[in-house]
Motif scaffolding. Structure first.
Motif, PDB file in Angstrom:
ATOM      1  N   ILE A 120      -3.160   4.227   0.395  1.00 23.56           N
ATOM      2  CA  ILE A 120      -3.343   5.750   0.403  1.00 23.56           C
ATOM      3  C   ILE A 120      -4.117   5.961   1.476  1.00 23.56           C
ATOM      4  CG2 ILE A 120      -3.505   7.856  -0.964  1.00 23.56           C
ATOM      5  CD1 ILE A 120      -3.204   6.156  -3.615  1.00 23.56           C
ATOM      6  N   GLY A 121      -3.962   6.523   2.425  1.00 22.81           N
ATOM      7  CA  GLY A 121      -4.511   6.766   3.765  1.00 22.81           C
ATOM      8  C   GLY A 121      -4.088   5.735   4.766  1.00 22.81           C
ATOM      9  N   ALA A 122      -3.764   6.124   5.956  1.00 20.33           N
ATOM     10  CA  ALA A 122      -3.106   5.337   7.009  1.00 20.33           C
ATOM     11  C   ALA A 122      -3.944   5.214   8.278  1.00 20.33           C
ATOM     12  CB  ALA A 122      -1.699   5.494   7.006  1.00 20.33           C
ATOM     13  N   GLY A 123      -5.251   5.384   8.130  1.00 20.76           N
ATOM     14  CA  GLY A 123      -6.221   5.582   9.564  1.00 20.76           C
ATOM     15  C   GLY A 123      -6.546   4.315   9.979  1.00 20.76           C
ATOM     16  N   ASN A 124      -7.739   4.164  10.384  1.00 23.99           N
ATOM     17  CA  ASN A 124      -8.206   2.907  11.034  1.00 23.99           C
ATOM     18  C   ASN A 124      -8.282   2.026  10.155  1.00 23.99           C
ATOM     19  OD1 ASN A 124      -8.976   4.265  13.497  1.00 23.99           O
ATOM     20  ND2 ASN A 124     -10.491   5.464  12.778  1.00 23.99           N
ATOM     21  N   LEU A 125      -9.000   2.012   9.042  1.00 24.00           N
ATOM     22  CA  LEU A 125      -9.282   0.950   8.284  1.00 24.00           C
ATOM     23  C   LEU A 125      -7.817   0.399   7.853  1.00 24.00           C
ATOM     24  CD1 LEU A 125     -11.928  -0.531   7.566  1.00 24.00           C
ATOM     25  CD2 LEU A 125     -11.461   0.087   5.378  1.00 24.00           C
ATOM     26  N   ALA A 126      -6.828   1.297   7.154  1.00 24.64           N
ATOM     27  CA  ALA A 126      -5.522   0.895   6.667  1.00 24.64           C
ATOM     28  C   ALA A 126      -5.014   0.067   7.686  1.00 24.64           C
ATOM     29  CB  ALA A 126      -4.776   2.015   6.206  1.00 24.64           C
ATOM     30  N   GLY A 163      -2.330  12.268   4.238  1.00 18.96           N
ATOM     31  CA  GLY A 163      -2.503  13.356   4.071  1.00 18.96           C
ATOM     32  C   GLY A 163      -1.454  14.419   4.662  1.00 18.96           C
ATOM     33  N   SER A 164      -1.493  14.305   6.004  1.00 19.92           N
ATOM     34  CA  SER A 164      -0.578  15.211   6.745  1.00 19.92           C
ATOM     35  C   SER A 164       0.847  14.460   6.821  1.00 19.92           C
ATOM     36  CB  SER A 164      -1.252  15.786   8.030  1.00 19.92           C
ATOM     37  OG  SER A 164      -1.137  14.564   8.639  1.00 19.92           O
ATOM     38  N   GLY A 165       0.813  13.223   6.727  1.00 16.46           N
ATOM     39  CA  GLY A 165       1.856  12.244   6.979  1.00 16.46           C
ATOM     40  C   GLY A 165       1.900  11.914   8.511  1.00 16.46           C
ATOM     41  N   SER A 175       3.131   7.959   9.272  1.00 18.82           N
ATOM     42  CA  SER A 175       4.421   7.667  10.225  1.00 18.82           C
ATOM     43  C   SER A 175       4.004   6.850  11.301  1.00 18.82           C
ATOM     44  CB  SER A 175       5.264   8.823  10.437  1.00 18.82           C
ATOM     45  OG  SER A 175       4.487   9.824  11.067  1.00 18.82           O
ATOM     46  N   SER A 176       2.821   7.020  11.988  1.00 18.30           N
ATOM     47  CA  SER A 176       2.448   6.367  13.236  1.00 18.30           C
ATOM     48  C   SER A 176       2.245   4.869  12.878  1.00 18.30           C
ATOM     49  CB  SER A 176       1.235   6.631  13.530  1.00 18.30           C
ATOM     50  OG  SER A 176       1.175   8.010  13.983  1.00 18.30           O
ATOM     51  N   LEU A 177       1.705   4.534  11.687  1.00 15.70           N
ATOM     52  CA  LEU A 177       1.352   3.274  11.306  1.00 15.70           C
ATOM     53  C   LEU A 177       2.926   2.722  11.046  1.00 15.70           C
ATOM     54  CD1 LEU A 177      -0.549   0.886  10.358  1.00 15.70           C
ATOM     55  CD2 LEU A 177      -0.820   2.045   8.197  1.00 15.70           C
ATOM     56  N   SER A 178       3.619   3.373  10.203  1.00 17.34           N
ATOM     57  CA  SER A 178       4.980   2.636   9.872  1.00 17.34           C
ATOM     58  C   SER A 178       5.694   2.249  11.186  1.00 17.34           C
ATOM     59  CB  SER A 178       5.671   3.630   9.444  1.00 17.34           C
ATOM     60  OG  SER A 178       7.075   3.414   8.760  1.00 17.34           O
ATOM     61  N   ALA A 179       5.606   3.074  12.073  1.00 15.24           N
ATOM     62  CA  ALA A 179       6.412   2.955  13.295  1.00 15.24           C
ATOM     63  C   ALA A 179       5.836   1.816  14.322  1.00 15.24           C
ATOM     64  CB  ALA A 179       6.417   4.165  14.528  1.00 15.24           C
ATOM     65  N   GLU A 180       4.517   1.670  14.120  1.00 10.57           N
ATOM     66  CA  GLU A 180       3.974   0.419  14.894  1.00 10.57           C
ATOM     67  C   GLU A 180       4.017  -0.715  14.260  1.00 10.57           C
ATOM     68  OE1 GLU A 180      -0.429   1.116  14.920  1.00 10.57           O
ATOM     69  OE2 GLU A 180      -0.806  -0.997  16.127  1.00 10.57           O
ATOM     70  N   THR A 181       4.061  -0.884  12.809  1.00 12.02           N
ATOM     71  CA  THR A 181       4.019  -2.166  12.314  1.00 12.02           C
ATOM     72  C   THR A 181       5.276  -2.428  11.532  1.00 12.02           C
ATOM     73  OG1 THR A 181       3.232  -0.977  10.264  1.00 12.02           O
ATOM     74  CG2 THR A 181       1.313  -1.782  11.733  1.00 12.02           C
ATOM     75  N   GLY A 182       6.005  -1.625  11.128  1.00  9.35           N
ATOM     76  CA  GLY A 182       7.387  -1.792  10.458  1.00  9.35           C
ATOM     77  C   GLY A 182       7.134  -1.552   9.078  1.00  9.35           C
ATOM     78  N   GLY A 224       6.846   0.405   5.075  1.00 14.11           N
ATOM     79  CA  GLY A 224       7.637   1.576   4.935  1.00 14.11           C
ATOM     80  C   GLY A 224       6.397   2.901   4.872  1.00 14.11           C
ATOM     81  N   HIS A 225       6.787   4.070   4.920  1.00  8.10           N
ATOM     82  CA  HIS A 225       5.853   5.276   4.523  1.00  8.10           C
ATOM     83  C   HIS A 225       6.678   6.322   3.634  1.00  8.10           C
ATOM     84  CE1 HIS A 225       7.719   8.262   7.346  1.00  8.10           C
ATOM     85  NE2 HIS A 225       8.088   7.213   7.885  1.00  8.10           N
ATOM     86  N   SER A 226       5.930   6.727   2.877  1.00  8.23           N
ATOM     87  CA  SER A 226       6.161   7.699   1.792  1.00  8.23           C
ATOM     88  C   SER A 226       5.596   9.033   2.172  1.00  8.23           C
ATOM     89  CB  SER A 226       5.926   7.166   0.403  1.00  8.23           C
ATOM     90  OG  SER A 226       6.240   8.110  -0.454  1.00  8.23           O
ATOM     91  N   SER A 227       6.562  10.128   1.820  1.00  7.99           N
ATOM     92  CA  SER A 227       6.121  11.379   2.055  1.00  7.99           C
ATOM     93  C   SER A 227       5.531  11.728   0.397  1.00  7.99           C
ATOM     94  CB  SER A 227       7.044  12.268   2.385  1.00  7.99           C
ATOM     95  OG  SER A 227       8.261  12.287   1.592  1.00  7.99           O
ATOM     96  N   SER A 228       5.478  11.057  -0.577  1.00  8.82           N
ATOM     97  CA  SER A 228       5.204  11.366  -1.610  1.00  8.82           C
ATOM     98  C   SER A 228       4.239  10.391  -2.120  1.00  8.82           C
ATOM     99  CB  SER A 228       6.159  11.487  -2.824  1.00  8.82           C
ATOM    100  OG  SER A 228       5.749  11.457  -4.032  1.00  8.82           O
ATOM    101  N   ARG A 229       2.853  11.164  -2.530  1.00 15.29           N
ATOM    102  CA  ARG A 229       1.698  10.027  -3.055  1.00 15.29           C
ATOM    103  C   ARG A 229       1.886   9.794  -4.408  1.00 15.29           C
ATOM    104  NH1 ARG A 229      -4.279  12.418  -2.599  1.00 15.29           N
ATOM    105  NH2 ARG A 229      -3.892  13.377  -4.524  1.00 15.29           N
ATOM    106  N   PRO A 230       2.584  10.472  -5.183  1.00 13.58           N
ATOM    107  CA  PRO A 230       3.037  10.031  -6.740  1.00 13.58           C
ATOM    108  C   PRO A 230       3.828   8.850  -6.656  1.00 13.58           C
ATOM    109  CG  PRO A 230       2.964  12.370  -6.702  1.00 13.58           C
ATOM    110  CD  PRO A 230       2.813  12.056  -5.033  1.00 13.58           C
ATOM    111  N   ASP A 231       5.114   9.021  -5.532  1.00 12.38           N
ATOM    112  CA  ASP A 231       5.954   7.947  -5.529  1.00 12.38           C
ATOM    113  C   ASP A 231       5.345   6.785  -5.256  1.00 12.38           C
ATOM    114  OD1 ASP A 231       7.775   9.920  -6.587  1.00 12.38           O
ATOM    115  OD2 ASP A 231       8.801   9.888  -4.382  1.00 12.38           O
ATOM    116  N   LEU A 232       4.486   7.017  -4.263  1.00  6.86           N
ATOM    117  CA  LEU A 232       4.029   5.579  -3.811  1.00  6.86           C
ATOM    118  C   LEU A 232       2.898   4.948  -4.820  1.00  6.86           C
ATOM    119  CD1 LEU A 232       2.825   4.156  -0.554  1.00  6.86           C
ATOM    120  CD2 LEU A 232       0.826   4.685  -1.984  1.00  6.86           C
TER     121      LEU A 232
END
Ligand SMILES: NC(=O)c1ccc[n+]([C@@H]2O[C@H](COP(=O)([O-])OP(=O)(O)OC[C@H]3O[C@@H](n4cnc5c(N)ncnc54)[C@H](OP(=O)(O)O)[C@@H]3O)[C@@H](O)[C@H]2O)c1
Length: 267
Positions: free
Chosen positions: A6-12, A35-37, A41-48, A50-58
């Motif tokens: 939950i959070g896909a910035g520098n540390l994730a 938060g904004s997605g 989506s960048s982390l997913s594209a860079e590393t392969g 998955g990414h989710s648009s729904s926090r509750p689902d994840l």
């Protein structure tokens, strides 16, 4: 292992890249949400991963949740999201958020872990301290150490020691950066070109710390080895001691510990 970030910035990003580099978790076993997605989506594209648009689902899908957003975002976790983490291992890198506040947000988690990482984690050279809410199973301890191993080294501490950890390893990178900058500026003032001054200071820092890491000697023994009586290093260190630099650092660490305690209290 199914890990949800939950959070896909520098540390994730640093954790995901480290885990993939060490080949300890497959990209298909990780997913992120932001938060904004945008960062997810960048982390997913860079590393392969998955990414989710729904926090509750994840939250309901992951067996292990890594909280890697800003500390204040913990308050946006709804009661139903918190309950959806039932049986999960929740690992938080949020500065200052206590095991108690994490447990309140995720009341049915099987265990909760509070981690204090530091900035060099971005290049896999960090040091993290962690504490568990409950005595962990061997599997959970292994999982936490594997995850934090992606960022560098890690050590278990008591939660009551987290304020000291924050002052030493959390703030430490800023102290070293500042210290190198002061040395470079002193060299510049005495006539070295800025670029050379900076390179000499940085390379000296890197070489000395690497030597210290590889050496069996204590830092204080290494100091003694460099100093010859009445020599140039002796003059420099004597002046530093005259100006009470050990006392200055001690007081500075004390201020950081106090500030960390203040910030951990409900505002
Ligand atoms: N970086 C370090 O070296 C370091 C060291 C010690 C501790 N920490 C801790 O690590 C945490 C993350 O730091 P960072 O440097 O990785 O921050 P960052 O790069 O700013 O990333 C923050 C992430 O949180 C996401 N986010 C924002 N609002 C959210 C919400 N409501 N729900 C879910 N995700 C949300 C952002 O998504 P969008 O941008 O896509 O909206 C972004 O992916 C912080 O709590 C910090 O205390 C970091």
């Amino acid at each position: 292992m199914s890990i949800g970030f939950i959070g896909a910035g520098n540390l994730a990003r640093a954790i995901v890249l480290g885990l993939l580099d060490k080949e300890v978790v497959a990209a298909s076993d990780m997913k992120c949400v932001s938060g904004s997605g945008t960062t997810a989506s960048s982390l997913s594209a860079e590393t392969g991963i998955g990414h989710s648009s729904s926090r509750p689902d994840l939250i309901s899908e992951a067996q292990t949740l890594v909280l890697a957003f800003k500390p204040q975002h913990l308050d946006t976790i709804s009661r139903s999201e918190g309950e959806a983490a039932s049986g999960s291992l929740v690992i938080s890198v949020l500065a200052g958020r206590t095991l108690q506040s994490l447990s309140e947000a995720f009341p049915s988690a099987r265990n909760v872990v509070r981690v204090m990482p530091n900035t060099p984690s971005r290049i896999g050279k960090g040091v993290s301290a962690y504490c568990f809410r409950d005595a962990p199973s061997d599997t959970d301890r292994d999982q936490v150490e594997t995850l934090l191993g992606a960022l560098g080294t890690c050590y278990e501490v008591e939660e009551s020691q987290m304020h000291i950890v924050t002052a030493v390893s959390g703030c430490g990178p800023a102290v070293f950066f500042q210290f190198i900058d002061f040395i470079a500026k002193a060299a510049e003032r005495r006539g070295l070109e800025p670029q050379l001054a900076s390179k000499l200071a940085i390379e000296t820092g890197i070489g000395s710390l690497e030597l210290m890491k590889q050496s069996d000697q204590l830092p204080s023994q290494l100091v003694d080895e460099v100093v010859s009586p009445n020599g140039v290093t002796h003059a420099l260190l004597t002046q530093l001691e005259r100006d009470n630099w050990s006392g200055i650092l001690d007081t500075a660490i004390e201020s950081a510990v106090k500030r960390s305690i203040e910030l951990s209290k409900p505002q």
